[in-house]
Scaffold this motif. Sequence first.
Motif, PDB file in Angstrom:
ATOM      1  N   GLU A  13       0.833  -1.208   0.000  1.00 19.00           N
ATOM      2  CA  GLU A  13       0.000   0.000   0.000  1.00 19.00           C
ATOM      3  C   GLU A  13       0.867   1.256   0.000  1.00 19.00           C
ATOM      4  O   GLU A  13       1.953   1.272   0.572  1.00 19.00           O
TER       5      GLU A  13
ATOM      6  N   THR B 140       5.644  -1.205  -0.235  1.00 19.29           N
ATOM      7  CA  THR B 140       4.902  -0.550   0.829  1.00 19.29           C
ATOM      8  C   THR B 140       5.580   0.786   1.115  1.00 19.29           C
ATOM      9  O   THR B 140       6.772   0.832   1.381  1.00 19.29           O
TER      10      THR B 140
ATOM     11  N   ASP C 108      -2.889   5.435  -1.930  1.00 15.56           N
ATOM     12  CA  ASP C 108      -4.063   4.571  -1.841  1.00 15.56           C
ATOM     13  C   ASP C 108      -4.941   5.054  -0.688  1.00 15.56           C
ATOM     14  O   ASP C 108      -6.158   4.999  -0.768  1.00 15.56           O
TER      15      ASP C 108
ATOM     16  N   GLU D 179      -9.693   7.249   1.871  1.00 13.01           N
ATOM     17  CA  GLU D 179      -9.345   6.271   0.848  1.00 13.01           C
ATOM     18  C   GLU D 179      -9.405   6.941  -0.524  1.00 13.01           C
ATOM     19  O   GLU D 179     -10.353   7.665  -0.808  1.00 13.01           O
TER      20      GLU D 179
END
Length: 235
Positions: free
Chosen positions: A33, A175, A191, A208
């Motif tokens: 992410e 990440t 993200d 989000e």
Amino acid sequence: MGDAVALIVEGLKKSYGNLRVLDGVTFSVEKGEFVCLIGESGCGKTTILKIIAGLEKPDGGRVEFAGGARMGFVFQDDRLLPWKTVYGNILFALRASGIEDGGVVREIIDAVGLRGFENYYPKQLSGGMRQRVGIARALAVNPDLLLMDEPFASLDARTRERMQEELLRIVEGKTVVFVTHSIDEAVYLADRVVVLSPRPSRVLRIVEVDIEKPRDRNSEEFIEKRKEIYSALKP
Ligand SMILES: Nc1ncnc2c1ncn2[C@@H]1O[C@H](COP(=O)(O)OP(=O)(O)OP(=O)(O)O)[C@@H](O)[C@H]1O
Ligand SMILES: [Mg+2]
């Protein structure tokens, strides 16, 4: 901690003397992410990254990673060694982590678009190129977690946008925790966006960004997201 989670930051508190900087900062990051931390200057963003990296100790709270996470840190100022070349700077970082160069340095130099500049010294590079060396150096150790502290803040608008595009390509699947105070940058890259309050920092909201990448900054959904984060920052 579940299999999908790469990093948990829970209830971080930090003061410097009488100055309360972090007042219970909590968020988590999933594997692969890209999370942006956004908040005004002085709210404690760099402090959060330093605590994650183990460069500062919190007064309270905890940080947990997925087993033995290797970290790369791209600093707010580029912190290159002026007496070493592009190649030398990246090699130095690699060796500091106990890794020998089996062609990795050249691969990374290619990935960040610096082929042909291996033997240049930092002072012979543009600001954008120096930032690329900083990113290359952090990537050289093949980090499980990449921490980036406003790496593009000093670049002109067009270069900054180009670097953002390239960054997404370079860190695909990694990440990342990326600090910025640009709403536009956060909506382009992230993200999820962790919106921090002014000092002492708390998490105001986690937004989000469910827009497919690469994102069009002029699209309606992009502009909507920008507004959403703007109003989260200024409640
Ligand atoms: N080593 C230190 N000693 C004393 N105070 C510090 C130290 N490091 C940071 N601070 C203070 O903590 C607060 C948060 O600093 P930090 O660098 O984390 O902010 P930031 O959100 O990264 O800001 P910017 O967006 O301007 O980089 C600031 O008020 C700063 O003066
Ligand atoms: Mg900072």
